[in-house]
Enzyme design. Structure first.
Site, PDB file in Angstrom:
ATOM      1  CB  CYS A   2      -2.025  12.040   9.451  1.00 47.29           C
ATOM      2  SG  CYS A   2      -2.459  10.408  10.073  1.00 47.29           S
ATOM      3  NE  ARG A  28       2.581  14.888   6.895  1.00 43.55           N
ATOM      4  CZ  ARG A  28       3.829  14.681   7.298  1.00 43.55           C
ATOM      5  NH1 ARG A  28       4.831  15.086   6.554  1.00 43.55           N
ATOM      6  NH2 ARG A  28       4.063  14.079   8.435  1.00 43.55           N
ATOM      7  CD1 TRP A  75      -1.198   5.947   4.394  1.00 44.64           C
ATOM      8  CD2 TRP A  75      -0.237   5.372   6.314  1.00 44.64           C
ATOM      9  NE1 TRP A  75      -0.520   4.778   4.193  1.00 44.64           N
ATOM     10  CE2 TRP A  75       0.080   4.398   5.339  1.00 44.64           C
ATOM     11  CE3 TRP A  75       0.270   5.205   7.607  1.00 44.64           C
ATOM     12  CZ2 TRP A  75       0.879   3.281   5.619  1.00 44.64           C
ATOM     13  CZ3 TRP A  75       1.056   4.108   7.884  1.00 44.64           C
ATOM     14  CH2 TRP A  75       1.355   3.159   6.890  1.00 44.64           C
ATOM     15  CG  ASN A 101       1.776  13.164  11.592  1.00 47.14           C
ATOM     16  OD1 ASN A 101       2.818  13.727  11.309  1.00 47.14           O
ATOM     17  ND2 ASN A 101       1.601  11.888  11.356  1.00 47.14           N
ATOM     18  N   GLY A 102       0.963  11.100  14.244  1.00 46.70           N
ATOM     19  CA  GLY A 102       1.894  10.408  15.136  1.00 46.70           C
ATOM     20  C   GLY A 102       1.231   9.168  15.703  1.00 46.70           C
ATOM     21  CD  GLU A 479      14.972   4.613  -6.751  1.00 45.50           C
ATOM     22  OE1 GLU A 479      15.025   3.851  -5.768  1.00 45.50           O
ATOM     23  OE2 GLU A 479      14.152   5.544  -6.827  1.00 45.50           O
ATOM     24  CE  LYS A 483      10.713   5.385  -7.238  1.00 47.64           C
ATOM     25  NZ  LYS A 483      11.648   5.877  -6.315  1.00 47.64           N
ATOM     26  CD  GLU A 486       7.840   3.788  -5.046  1.00 44.99           C
ATOM     27  OE1 GLU A 486       7.492   3.890  -3.865  1.00 44.99           O
ATOM     28  OE2 GLU A 486       8.818   4.386  -5.509  1.00 44.99           O
ATOM     29  CG  HIS A 502      24.849 -17.844  -8.227  1.00 40.77           C
ATOM     30  ND1 HIS A 502      25.749 -18.875  -8.056  1.00 40.77           N
ATOM     31  CD2 HIS A 502      25.532 -16.842  -8.827  1.00 40.77           C
ATOM     32  CE1 HIS A 502      26.941 -18.490  -8.514  1.00 40.77           C
ATOM     33  NE2 HIS A 502      26.829 -17.263  -8.986  1.00 40.77           N
ATOM     34  CE  LYS A 602       8.138  12.507  -1.117  1.00 41.83           C
ATOM     35  NZ  LYS A 602       8.746  11.750  -2.213  1.00 41.83           N
TER      36      LYS A 602
HETATM   37  C1  F6R Z   1      10.250   5.245  -2.811  1.00 47.11           C
HETATM   38  C2  F6R Z   1      10.279   6.097  -1.630  1.00 47.11           C
HETATM   39  C3  F6R Z   1      10.613   5.484  -0.321  1.00 47.11           C
HETATM   40  C4  F6R Z   1      11.516   6.423   0.477  1.00 47.11           C
HETATM   41  C5  F6R Z   1      11.727   5.872   1.887  1.00 47.11           C
HETATM   42  C6  F6R Z   1      12.691   6.728   2.683  1.00 47.11           C
HETATM   43  O1  F6R Z   1       9.949   5.968  -3.954  1.00 47.11           O
HETATM   44  O2  F6R Z   1      10.036   7.264  -1.704  1.00 47.11           O
HETATM   45  O3  F6R Z   1      11.210   4.238  -0.471  1.00 47.11           O
HETATM   46  O4  F6R Z   1      12.736   6.550  -0.188  1.00 47.11           O
HETATM   47  O5  F6R Z   1      10.498   5.829   2.554  1.00 47.11           O
HETATM   48  O6  F6R Z   1      12.243   8.030   2.816  1.00 47.11           O
HETATM   49  P1  F6R Z   1      13.190   9.181   3.310  1.00 47.11           P
HETATM   50  O7  F6R Z   1      14.226   9.410   2.263  1.00 47.11           O
HETATM   51  O8  F6R Z   1      12.289  10.353   3.498  1.00 47.11           O
HETATM   52  O9  F6R Z   1      13.813   8.726   4.589  1.00 47.11           O
END
Ligand code: F6R
Length: 607
Positions: A2, A28, A75, A101-102, A479, A483, A486, A502, A602
């Site tokens: 959060c 967040r 969150w 937060n936690g 990647e 993208k 998500e 396969h 995030k």
């Molecule tokens: C995807 C994304 C997540 C982060 C993952 C790791 O776009 O942002 O998959 O890459 O949660 O986050 P960090 O790099 O902060 O450990």
């Protein structure tokens, strides 16, 4: 997972400051929001379920009295996203308000204990126990500071917590264990927040709070102490050179687009990395008998690409491991000779930190690559490199991914030099090309954006995609697929193109879209064969290829061009950029908010 915020102003009312700061923390978490202020001996609270703008539209978050207050954007972890579970949470008498937060792991035991002593709980959250624990301590005669210290000593788990009480209306008390907490010291007041952009508009003087520390914020400053014995800690604020504009959208409709477009700049910043850090880090990597590259999500894809870089340039074998599996897979076998390079944009990802902690306990060497100086990862690493991407607000990682790749490729080139495994001529070419990558990315953004926008219109209604590559382009494919999935909510699979036969090729039927990453490397000839196999089964091919690659262009139904002459090991950086734009425009075409994908946050600070 959060965002918390607190603020004590010298002049003016605090509500609108809390509101605008929460907007900058919304990445967040954004399932509910709340504010609490203190005024004339009373606590005022507004909170509700929904994104900040929705809650503001119905409750006017700018309108609460007082110059001291707290805010929270949530969150959900314990308790569904509902009004009653939104923070701030209060004690029985509604004299104390808490944002957190936690995760409090022992909240059920504490709640029972408190209920048995007559406390009345309103919510299903773990956080509420903190309000009641503080209430008890204050009832027993403790001042707010001591009461918070005593309360958090009872907590197992993680917390960044901020507390106000009507009995001591001049202060906020906050404390930290494992969840991030920063302080801002400004002309007109002091701020506490989960992350620096929350208060960057008001001050760039920052103090990072460490685990086990408690802070009292008053209008004239902050006082840090140890939770254990309340002994005082002296720590001067550091000036952070992020401007408030860097944390805003700068005229772009979404943070994600702004951050994609910033990549030439952020990549140039990664090239300013001091040689001293490359030297230190590669010294550890060089002497390690085994190196694990540990990360989650996008950062894991950077690690996967890095294994090709280290292998091809420095002849060094490294193992990319998804952090949530690391302890199960290697926890018992890592030892004093193992080196862990943990890669985490936030530096706070729970699974990555858990892997690091487990390896640390077995005496392994910990190295870190992160965008967040002051994060937990920087504190637990023997050596760390800051990737210098600036704050990334969009939930989907974009500029932080290419910065990670840039740093990792510089490390691989440096290690190659150290180990003398490739010729000086090759090194010279690579070093020259690394410097050109930001310009190449700039060219792609300038020349391909409009075309990609149109491609998104063409492909928007497809319900599944393949992303294929060979060699290091497999990491790029993963990647690109993440993208799209998500932020545009399109199911997609990525796998090395050699795997098609396969199994996965059975999914292909007329018009099935397959994105091919066609880097000009040793795998390209075989890849052209894979494209033909897909075409023969009716697939529609979207290729990312070099501008002069006429063969691939002829095979593909659609293509996006990148500049010619990119060395294989650097290719994921420019090749991923069209995929980021494709996902972005697909999200827009499909009516999705690219900055706030559903169910995601995030920084994933829970396992
Ligand atoms: C995807 C994304 C997540 C982060 C993952 C790791 O776009 O942002 O998959 O890459 O949660 O986050 P960090 O790099 O902060 O450990």
């Amino acid at each position: 997972m959060c965002g918390i915020f607190g603020c004590v102003l010298k002049n003016g009312e605090v509500a609108s400051t809390i509101h605008s700061s929460l907007k900058r923390l919304e990445y967040r978490g954004y399932d509910s929001v709340g504010e609490a202020t203190l005024h004339e001996g009373k606590l005022f609270i507004k909170k509700d379920v929904g994104k900040i703008d929705e809650v503001h539209a119905t409750h006017d978050l700018d309108n609460l009295p007082g110059k001291i207050g707290l805010g929270h954007t949530r969150w959900a972890t314990h308790g569904a996203p509902t009004k009653v579970n939104a923070h701030p949470h209060t004690d029985c008498e509604e004299q104390i308000a808490v944002v957190h937060n936690g995760i409090i792991e022992n909240f059920a035991e504490l709640k029972k204990e408190l209920e048995d002593r007559g406390h009345f709980f309103r919510s299903k959250t773990d956080t509420e126990v903190i309000a009641h624990l503080v209430e008890e301590k204050m009832r027993e005669g403790s001042a707010l500071k001591a009461a918070v210290a005593e309360a958090v000593k009872r907590l197992e788990g993680s917390y960044a917590v901020a507390v106000v009480s009507v009995k001591e209306p001049d202060k906020i008390v906050c404390a930290r264990k494992e969840s991030p907490l920063t302080l801002g010291v400004g002309e007109n007041g002091v701020y506490c927040a989960s992350d620096i952009p929350a208060f960057l508009l008001y001050t760039n003087k920052v103090v990072i709070v460490n685990d086990g520390e408690l802070v009292v914020l008053r209008e004239d400053g902050c006082e840090l102490s140890k939770i254990a014995d309340l002994s005082l800690i002296r720590r001067e604020p550091k000036v952070i050179d992020w401007t408030p504009e860097m944390a805003e959208k700068q005229g772009y409709p979404h943070f994600m687009l702004k951050e994609i477009m910033e990549q030439p700049l952020t990549l140039r910043n990664t090239l300013r990395l001091q040689e001293h850090y490359l030297e230190l880090m590669t010294t550890f990597l060089d002497r390690a008998s085994e190196v694990f590259l540990v990360a989650c999500g996008t950062s894991h894809h950077a690690c996967l690409a890095a294994t090709y870089m280290f292998s091809k340039l420095a002849f060094h074998i490294t193992h990319p491991v998804i952090a949530s599996e690391f302890v199960e897979q290697y926890g018992k076998s890592v030892n004093i000779d193992s080196t862990i390079l943990a890669v985490s944009q936030s530096g706070e990802t729970a699974d990555t930190l858990a892997s690091v902690e487990s390896a640390r306990q077995r005496a392994a060497t910990i190295l870190g690559l992160t965008n967040t100086i002051g994060s937990t990862l920087t504190r637990v690493s023997r050596v760390y490199i800051g990737q210098q991407s600036g704050p990334e607000i969009g939930v989907a990682a974009t500029k932080t991914f290419t910065s990670q790749l840039s740093v990792l490729s510089q490390l691989a080139i440096y290690l190659a030099k150290k180990r003398g495994k490739i010729s000086q001529e090759e090194i010279d070419v690579l070093e020259e090309k690394v410097l050109k990558i930001p310009d190449m990315v700039e060219t792609i953004l300038k020349t391909q954006q409009e075309k990609i926008k149109q491609l998104a219109k063409k492909y928007k209604n497809h319900t599944a995609f393949f992303f294929l590559g060979r060699g290091i382009s497999y990491a790029t494919a993963l990647e690109g697929r993440l993208k799209l999935m998500e932020i545009a909510y399109v199911p997609a699979i990525a796998f090395p193109a050699g795997e098609s036969k396969h199994g996965p090729i059975s999914l292909v039927e007329q018009g099935f879209p397959v994105v091919f990453i066609c880097a000009r490397d040793d795998t390209r000839k075989t890849l052209a064969g894979n494209i033909m196999e897909m075409k023969a089964r009716g697939a529609t091919i979207l290729a990312i290829c070099e501008e002069d690659d006429t063969e691939i262009k002829r095979l593909a139904d659609d293509y996006v061009e990148v500049p010619a002459g990119i060395p294989e090991v650097l290719s994921p950086i420019p090749y991923v950029v069209p995929l980021q734009l494709f996902a972005y425009y697909m999200a827009l075409e499909r009516g999705c908010d690219p900055d706030m994908p559903r169910n995601l946050a995030k920084s994933v600070t829970v396992k």
